[in-house]
Design an enzyme around this catalytic site. Sequence first.
Site, PDB file in Angstrom:
ATOM      1  N   HIS A 491      50.011  46.596  41.873  1.00 34.17           N
ATOM      2  CA  HIS A 491      50.316  45.365  41.141  1.00 34.17           C
ATOM      3  C   HIS A 491      49.086  44.876  40.371  1.00 34.17           C
ATOM      4  O   HIS A 491      49.164  44.596  39.162  1.00 34.17           O
ATOM      5  CB  HIS A 491      50.794  44.295  42.123  1.00 34.17           C
ATOM      6  CG  HIS A 491      51.163  42.994  41.482  1.00 34.17           C
ATOM      7  ND1 HIS A 491      52.466  42.643  41.224  1.00 34.17           N
ATOM      8  CD2 HIS A 491      50.398  41.965  41.033  1.00 34.17           C
ATOM      9  CE1 HIS A 491      52.489  41.445  40.647  1.00 34.17           C
ATOM     10  NE2 HIS A 491      51.243  41.014  40.531  1.00 34.17           N
ATOM     11  N   GLU A 492      47.967  44.784  41.064  1.00 31.11           N
ATOM     12  CA  GLU A 492      46.766  44.248  40.416  1.00 31.11           C
ATOM     13  C   GLU A 492      46.234  45.194  39.345  1.00 31.11           C
ATOM     14  O   GLU A 492      45.693  44.747  38.325  1.00 31.11           O
ATOM     15  CB  GLU A 492      45.691  43.940  41.460  1.00 31.11           C
ATOM     16  CG  GLU A 492      46.094  42.905  42.505  1.00 31.11           C
ATOM     17  CD  GLU A 492      46.563  41.580  41.916  1.00 31.11           C
ATOM     18  OE1 GLU A 492      46.170  41.253  40.772  1.00 31.11           O
ATOM     19  OE2 GLU A 492      47.333  40.878  42.589  1.00 31.11           O
ATOM     20  N   HIS A 495      47.793  44.401  36.167  1.00 31.97           N
ATOM     21  CA  HIS A 495      47.101  43.323  35.446  1.00 31.97           C
ATOM     22  C   HIS A 495      45.844  43.841  34.746  1.00 31.97           C
ATOM     23  O   HIS A 495      45.547  43.443  33.604  1.00 31.97           O
ATOM     24  CB  HIS A 495      46.722  42.206  36.418  1.00 31.97           C
ATOM     25  CG  HIS A 495      47.858  41.351  36.863  1.00 31.97           C
ATOM     26  ND1 HIS A 495      48.762  40.789  35.986  1.00 31.97           N
ATOM     27  CD2 HIS A 495      48.246  40.954  38.111  1.00 31.97           C
ATOM     28  CE1 HIS A 495      49.650  40.070  36.662  1.00 31.97           C
ATOM     29  NE2 HIS A 495      49.364  40.161  37.950  1.00 31.97           N
TER      30      HIS A 495
END
Length: 699
Positions: A491-492, A495
């Site tokens: 997920h990160e 980003h």
Amino acid sequence: MASKQKKDRKSNLLVVTGAAAFLAVAIKFAIDAVAAHHKNCKRRKDIPGSAVRANLSAAEILRLADRIIAKSKQVHDAVASVPLDKVTYANTILPLAELEAWQFPLVQSCVFPKLVSTFEDVRKASAETERRIDAHVSTCRKQEDVYRPIKAFAARGEWMNFESKRYTQCLVRDFESNGLSLTLTKREELHRLRAQIDDLSRRYIRNLNDDNASLLFNETELAGLPPEFLKSLDKAENGKFKVSLRGHHVSPVLEFCKVGLTRRRVAVAYGRRCEGNLSILESLVELRHKFARLLGYTNYADYAIGNRMASSSTKVFEFLEDLSASLSDLATRELNVLKDYKKKEEGDSPFGIEDLLYYVKRIEEQQLNLHFGDLKQYLPVSLVISGILKICQDLFGLRFDEIVDAEVWHSDVHLYSVHDLSSGELLGYFYLDMFSREGKYGHTCVVALQNGSFVNGVRKIPVALLISQLQKEVGGHTRLLRFSEVVNLFHEFGHVVHHICNRASFARFSGLRLDPDFVEIPAQLLENWCYESAPLKLISGFHQDITKPIKDETCEALKRWRCSFSALKLKQEILYCLFDLIIHSTENVDMVGLFKHLHPKVMLGLPMLEGTNPASCFHRTAIGYEAACYSRIWSEVFAADVFVSKFRDDLSNQFVGMQFRNKVLSPGGAKDPVELLSDFLGREPSVQAFIDSKLEYGL
């Protein structure tokens, strides 16, 4: 981050193509030699293209803050002095755009040390500097003499291009959200309301944080809970176990305790905490509606949502209602399975919402044959990180190189450059600060340190920081990740890739300063790779023989686990989102009555627990997410649409990945998110792919 063992470091990491076994062997190289090199080499402070100051002292932070504020005042005063009949893009808008691009990495250099520095004086100086800069920014956005020239230029409509128009509109909105378009009397009322809202929000949260209520149980009443959990509990004078009404105690009880009465007692007590907060929330919502009406909105929800991807409270309500209705058939089947299981185990006692987690857990244990403790043995941190980098390389056409002599704030921190794989162009940098330590921020997140921009012929490249809280290995053992930690890292990294690939002209539209409904979509998209066989095998390898990835049946079990009882779980989240939306779009709502009405309607007849009052202990309605609780589901739904429609059939299709990079990631906030996704998908985004994905693996 690709080699985060105790002293392990990898120089010039190139994520190579090839079979998982080859990759697994390839990543174990030159550890001792590189560690020695790190020890002896001088730290390089000049990172080409980066204005980020990585290791400032407390005094340097305070001096830099003075410089930032002085420069900002100078620019704002210059804009304020422009006669209204002389305003141009060059003398009114461009100076503010240049200021944002210049000051962002310097502001972040002052602010991010409070999250990561090992020195208490640095963290204190950083926190103090953030307060000073925030106060200065707040003052700037209330300057009527700066607002007037910007508004005058906006009224002319003499745009350089669409992006400059969008940027100017954002500037106008910043000022007008502070009441600059209102009369002085109404403006003062707006500021008074905002102060009251902030004060009540803090009181609501403080009441929850200060609540130390607990319940007492004997060992029989806690049957089914792991022995290590029971050992962690304090005991009262009568020898009973003390279960606090905090999430770290409540969740295990609801998930593992075999005794239905215990689960119910805990759930009821947890749902009636801080009953005084109900009146605070009622006052908060009333003040928010007054605040929104002063700014010309019908209600607070339209104010909060109007400039987001969702665009209106009506559209969000329709989205949530349609999604809930689409899930009802599957959720009904799921609920019937749980009811039948409870009847076999506990007899004719009715199934309640307090039983949901327990029976979901029991059925998953029986049907999935998935043991997360065993799975962890196949997830060494270095292999996971190397695998993530390879996936991002293959998918988005990127190359990652570690800068081994970069100046950093701790020896665990790594800095990587990111280049375009085809042209070799430098796209940006990111720092990895992966391991927990005293004084460090306690959550996993990505922080934008420098936003990409191209203003007045000057390009700044993006710089990001990924912070995580992994525990270091002990005694030379390889650090192994829980599967939830792997999902968080994917997920990160979504980003990070989003930030690095951004090519917006204005710093305002770069990095993670995007529409909150949109910014999570790329990150949630990348999570899908955690549940597919090929990437799972790439990132996994048994810690004693990393050439052996996880088995096919485990990959399949993970995919089924992801969708296990997902309709019921999502309906429960939709329930709270609807509650949040309705109280912020309607005046004088009976909050207790509303929840009693919504609960059985959404949860297929399951009533709200008698005596509970969710409105008194619902963090997200108080501060930060008010009227926007829907946003996580919104982004998850449209991330699923992107994945199923474009990626699922070919997980490493670089042609599609580059299309996503160029059409969705690169523009950042310079274009409307619906337009970006529609351009990529060839149609408007839809909820159907999300529904279909749940039905595919549903009961």
